[in-house]
Design a protein around this motif. Structure first.
Motif, PDB file in Angstrom:
ATOM      1  N   TYR A 195      23.122   1.951  10.399  1.00 19.69           N
ATOM      2  CA  TYR A 195      24.021   0.962   9.933  1.00 19.69           C
ATOM      3  C   TYR A 195      23.784   0.404   8.489  1.00 19.69           C
ATOM      4  O   TYR A 195      24.437  -0.043   7.846  1.00 19.69           O
ATOM      5  CB  TYR A 195      23.995  -0.430  10.944  1.00 19.69           C
ATOM      6  CG  TYR A 195      24.408   0.439  12.269  1.00 19.69           C
ATOM      7  CD1 TYR A 195      25.575   1.171  12.359  1.00 19.69           C
ATOM      8  CD2 TYR A 195      23.801  -0.226  13.551  1.00 19.69           C
ATOM      9  CE1 TYR A 195      25.896   1.461  13.575  1.00 19.69           C
ATOM     10  CE2 TYR A 195      24.345   0.206  14.597  1.00 19.69           C
ATOM     11  CZ  TYR A 195      25.288   1.011  14.821  1.00 19.69           C
ATOM     12  OH  TYR A 195      25.819   1.275  16.052  1.00 19.69           O
ATOM     13  N   LEU A 196      22.461   0.485   8.201  1.00 15.17           N
ATOM     14  CA  LEU A 196      21.768  -0.032   6.882  1.00 15.17           C
ATOM     15  C   LEU A 196      22.465   0.841   5.612  1.00 15.17           C
ATOM     16  O   LEU A 196      22.641   0.642   4.875  1.00 15.17           O
ATOM     17  CB  LEU A 196      20.338  -0.085   6.962  1.00 15.17           C
ATOM     18  CG  LEU A 196      19.671  -1.155   7.526  1.00 15.17           C
ATOM     19  CD1 LEU A 196      18.251  -1.038   7.719  1.00 15.17           C
ATOM     20  CD2 LEU A 196      20.099  -2.491   6.817  1.00 15.17           C
ATOM     21  N   GLN A 197      22.382   2.255   6.105  1.00 14.16           N
ATOM     22  CA  GLN A 197      22.777   3.073   5.179  1.00 14.16           C
ATOM     23  C   GLN A 197      24.432   2.945   4.993  1.00 14.16           C
ATOM     24  O   GLN A 197      24.919   3.198   3.970  1.00 14.16           O
ATOM     25  CB  GLN A 197      22.586   4.455   5.531  1.00 14.16           C
ATOM     26  CG  GLN A 197      21.077   5.136   5.365  1.00 14.16           C
ATOM     27  CD  GLN A 197      20.610   4.933   4.034  1.00 14.16           C
ATOM     28  OE1 GLN A 197      21.302   5.180   3.181  1.00 14.16           O
ATOM     29  NE2 GLN A 197      19.254   4.585   3.897  1.00 14.16           N
ATOM     30  N   LEU A 198      25.023   2.756   6.194  1.00 15.79           N
ATOM     31  CA  LEU A 198      26.655   2.687   5.783  1.00 15.79           C
ATOM     32  C   LEU A 198      26.859   1.376   5.214  1.00 15.79           C
ATOM     33  O   LEU A 198      28.068   1.163   4.446  1.00 15.79           O
ATOM     34  CB  LEU A 198      26.783   2.464   7.495  1.00 15.79           C
ATOM     35  CG  LEU A 198      27.000   3.795   8.417  1.00 15.79           C
ATOM     36  CD1 LEU A 198      27.660   3.325   9.509  1.00 15.79           C
ATOM     37  CD2 LEU A 198      28.126   4.730   7.785  1.00 15.79           C
ATOM     38  N   LEU A 199      26.136   0.381   5.346  1.00 15.79           N
ATOM     39  CA  LEU A 199      26.154  -0.833   4.466  1.00 15.79           C
ATOM     40  C   LEU A 199      26.083  -0.679   3.166  1.00 15.79           C
ATOM     41  O   LEU A 199      27.019  -1.110   2.251  1.00 15.79           O
ATOM     42  CB  LEU A 199      25.306  -2.081   4.906  1.00 15.79           C
ATOM     43  CG  LEU A 199      25.663  -2.950   6.215  1.00 15.79           C
ATOM     44  CD1 LEU A 199      24.649  -3.931   6.485  1.00 15.79           C
ATOM     45  CD2 LEU A 199      26.718  -3.891   5.811  1.00 15.79           C
ATOM     46  N   LYS A 200      25.060  -0.007   2.495  1.00 13.57           N
ATOM     47  CA  LYS A 200      24.986   0.516   1.336  1.00 13.57           C
ATOM     48  C   LYS A 200      26.126   1.305   0.609  1.00 13.57           C
ATOM     49  O   LYS A 200      26.666   0.944  -0.442  1.00 13.57           O
ATOM     50  CB  LYS A 200      23.440   1.128   1.123  1.00 13.57           C
ATOM     51  CG  LYS A 200      22.310   0.386   1.223  1.00 13.57           C
ATOM     52  CD  LYS A 200      21.139   1.393   1.229  1.00 13.57           C
ATOM     53  CE  LYS A 200      20.795   1.988   0.006  1.00 13.57           C
ATOM     54  NZ  LYS A 200      19.570   2.617  -0.163  1.00 13.57           N
ATOM     55  N   LYS A 210      29.369   1.704   1.882  1.00 13.76           N
ATOM     56  CA  LYS A 210      30.266   1.003   2.050  1.00 13.76           C
ATOM     57  C   LYS A 210      30.758   0.067   0.775  1.00 13.76           C
ATOM     58  O   LYS A 210      31.828  -0.182   0.232  1.00 13.76           O
ATOM     59  CB  LYS A 210      30.629   0.013   3.380  1.00 13.76           C
ATOM     60  CG  LYS A 210      31.837  -0.359   3.571  1.00 13.76           C
ATOM     61  CD  LYS A 210      31.811  -1.419   4.865  1.00 13.76           C
ATOM     62  CE  LYS A 210      33.306  -1.957   5.208  1.00 13.76           C
ATOM     63  NZ  LYS A 210      33.352  -2.516   6.310  1.00 13.76           N
ATOM     64  N   VAL A 230      28.539  -5.415  -0.845  1.00 15.77           N
ATOM     65  CA  VAL A 230      27.280  -6.458  -0.723  1.00 15.77           C
ATOM     66  C   VAL A 230      27.032  -6.985  -2.187  1.00 15.77           C
ATOM     67  O   VAL A 230      26.855  -6.070  -2.918  1.00 15.77           O
ATOM     68  CB  VAL A 230      25.904  -5.609  -0.381  1.00 15.77           C
ATOM     69  CG1 VAL A 230      24.684  -6.368  -0.039  1.00 15.77           C
ATOM     70  CG2 VAL A 230      26.360  -4.779   1.035  1.00 15.77           C
ATOM     71  N   SER A 250      22.130  -9.900  -3.151  1.00 13.85           N
ATOM     72  CA  SER A 250      21.700  -9.469  -1.686  1.00 13.85           C
ATOM     73  C   SER A 250      21.349  -7.939  -1.484  1.00 13.85           C
ATOM     74  O   SER A 250      20.650  -7.777  -0.411  1.00 13.85           O
ATOM     75  CB  SER A 250      22.850  -9.763  -0.566  1.00 13.85           C
ATOM     76  OG  SER A 250      23.202 -11.115  -0.739  1.00 13.85           O
ATOM     77  N   LEU A 274      18.461  -5.892   1.094  1.00 15.11           N
ATOM     78  CA  LEU A 274      19.263  -4.570   2.011  1.00 15.11           C
ATOM     79  C   LEU A 274      18.050  -3.508   1.728  1.00 15.11           C
ATOM     80  O   LEU A 274      17.802  -2.697   2.852  1.00 15.11           O
ATOM     81  CB  LEU A 274      20.490  -4.112   1.403  1.00 15.11           C
ATOM     82  CG  LEU A 274      21.239  -3.266   2.539  1.00 15.11           C
ATOM     83  CD1 LEU A 274      21.319  -3.285   3.707  1.00 15.11           C
ATOM     84  CD2 LEU A 274      22.589  -2.810   1.805  1.00 15.11           C
ATOM     85  N   THR A 296      15.719  -1.616   4.624  1.00 15.95           N
ATOM     86  CA  THR A 296      15.651  -0.064   4.984  1.00 15.95           C
ATOM     87  C   THR A 296      14.482   0.475   4.618  1.00 15.95           C
ATOM     88  O   THR A 296      13.939   1.364   5.253  1.00 15.95           O
ATOM     89  CB  THR A 296      16.751   0.544   3.475  1.00 15.95           C
ATOM     90  OG1 THR A 296      18.125  -0.023   3.799  1.00 15.95           O
ATOM     91  CG2 THR A 296      16.874   2.144   3.945  1.00 15.95           C
TER      92      THR A 296
END
Length: 378
Positions: free
Chosen positions: A170-175, A177, A180, A184, A188, A192
């Motif tokens: 999920y952290l990788q998907l946030l990066k 996507k 952010v 912030s 992140l 990670t």
């Protein structure tokens, strides 16, 4: 004389086994007769060599061992038993006509747990055997408890990997996507990094458990260490830069292939660098240095020479000499953590087990000018 042998072996009988070792048939029968009134599973053998050969089959809880025997006396048999990881916990009672201080001292030196002097009285013999059986029973209970704890710890660590893998995904998907806010993004990245550290820690714990159980098989192949070290340097450089530390790799200039498990060896290097970064002050250097001692040697000259010597050096406060050995022991590492040395964990214990699995060794020391050095020879 043998009672309920098969029942004892299968665990159906709760009888405790006493093995009597004496080369004189009359002495063997006498000792067995003195114990006959007790609820023991009694087995008699005629020599120390027979005992050692048949230990897996006999599975004794207590051994009554005569000292004066031909070929191999009781001292030698006791010493061999106490030097064995598999059998050193089994109580040994030395039975002898000798009763000098020197004889008892010799018995203590080889690891004997008790002594009986011939002629042996029934009350004395039964009391000593019951005491030793009580000690063995307590040891067996402790072993079972430790095995349950290890199994539980292994299961917990294994089950933690799945939710942690989901967090990292999920952290990788946030990066990827995007969206952010730049202010912030740093948090992140930090999240990670910490999740990756936790994943590495869980992997180390699982590896340690497999090694302790003897279930880890090495996948050996030729590796060029210089190339691997550069990969590690690039991977660890961001962590070093965040601390204001320079990460340097020193090699002889010519690389030689080394036979090792690539994944495990890389983890060892990463763990050693990570450990060095914990102690490295800002504006200092952590150095990864490698040597190939067999280079240029004949096959005969290279027989007892390591193929690789890898050292990781920092410029921190150094290591107290009393910690040089204990820092690689997983149980000592726990005690050291309790004593306030919070920087230490299981990483170094993992490194030691990998080095030893490759037939090598690991050791620590201090640089003459400043800082510590940990060296792996394989």
């Amino acid at each position: 004389m043998l009672h309920n042998h098969s029942l004892h072996q299968t665990g159906i009988s709760q009888q405790r086994r006493v093995v009597v070792v004496d080369d004189e048939p009359a002495s063997r029968e006498a000792l067995c007769a003195l114990l006959a009134a007790e609820d023991f599973d009694i087995y008699a053998v005629g020599s120390g060599k027979e005992l050692l050969r048949r230990m897996p089959e006999l599975a004794p809880d207590v051994i009554l061992l005569d000292i004066m025997m031909p070929e191999m006396d009781g001292y030698a048999v006791c010493k061999e038993l106490k030097e064995s990881v598999a059998y050193r916990h089994i109580p040994v009672i030395l039975v002898t006509a000798l009763d000098t201080v020197q004889d008892r001292m010799h018995g203590l030196e080889v690891g004997a747990d008790e002594f009986l002097t011939k002629p042996v009285s029934r009350i004395d013999l039964q009391a000593r055997v019951r005491t030793m059986l009580r000690i063995k029973s307590q040891y067996d209970q402790l072993e079972r408890m430790l095995e349950m704890r290890q199994a539980l710890s292994y299961m917990i660590v294994h089950d933690l990997r799945n939710p942690l893998a989901a967090v990292m995904l999920y952290l990788q998907l946030l990066k990827r996507k995007g969206g952010v806010p730049p202010e912030s993004m740093r948090y992140l990245e930090m999240a990670t990094t910490e999740a990756q550290k936790m994943s590495n820690f869980l992997d180390d714990m699982l590896m340690l458990a497999k090694m302790e159980r003897g279930k880890l098989s090495l996948s050996r192949s030729p590796i060029y260490v210089d190339h691997l070290l550069e990969q590690v340097r690039q991977k660890m450089a961001p962590y070093a830069e965040a601390q204001g530390v320079t990460l340097v790799v020193k090699t002889p200039g010519q690389s030689y292939p080394v036979i090792a498990d690539v994944a495990l060896f890389q983890r060892v290097v990463e763990n050693l660098v990570s450990n060095a970064l914990k102690f490295a002050p800002p504006q200092s250097t952590v150095t990864i240095a490698v040597e190939y001692p067999r280079a240029g040697l004949s096959e005969e000259e290279a027989q007892n020479v390591p193929s690789l010597v890898l050292s990781v050096l920092d410029q921190g406060r150094g290591i107290p000499p009393e910690d040089f050995v204990r820092m690689f022991d997983p149980y000592e590492a726990v005690h050291m953590k309790e004593q306030g040395k919070a920087e230490l964990g299981l990483e170094l214990a993992f490194c030691r087990m990998v080095a030893e699995a490759h037939g090598g060794r690991i050791y620590a020391g201090n640089n003459p000018d400043r800082g510590a050095v940990i060296t792996v020879e394989m």
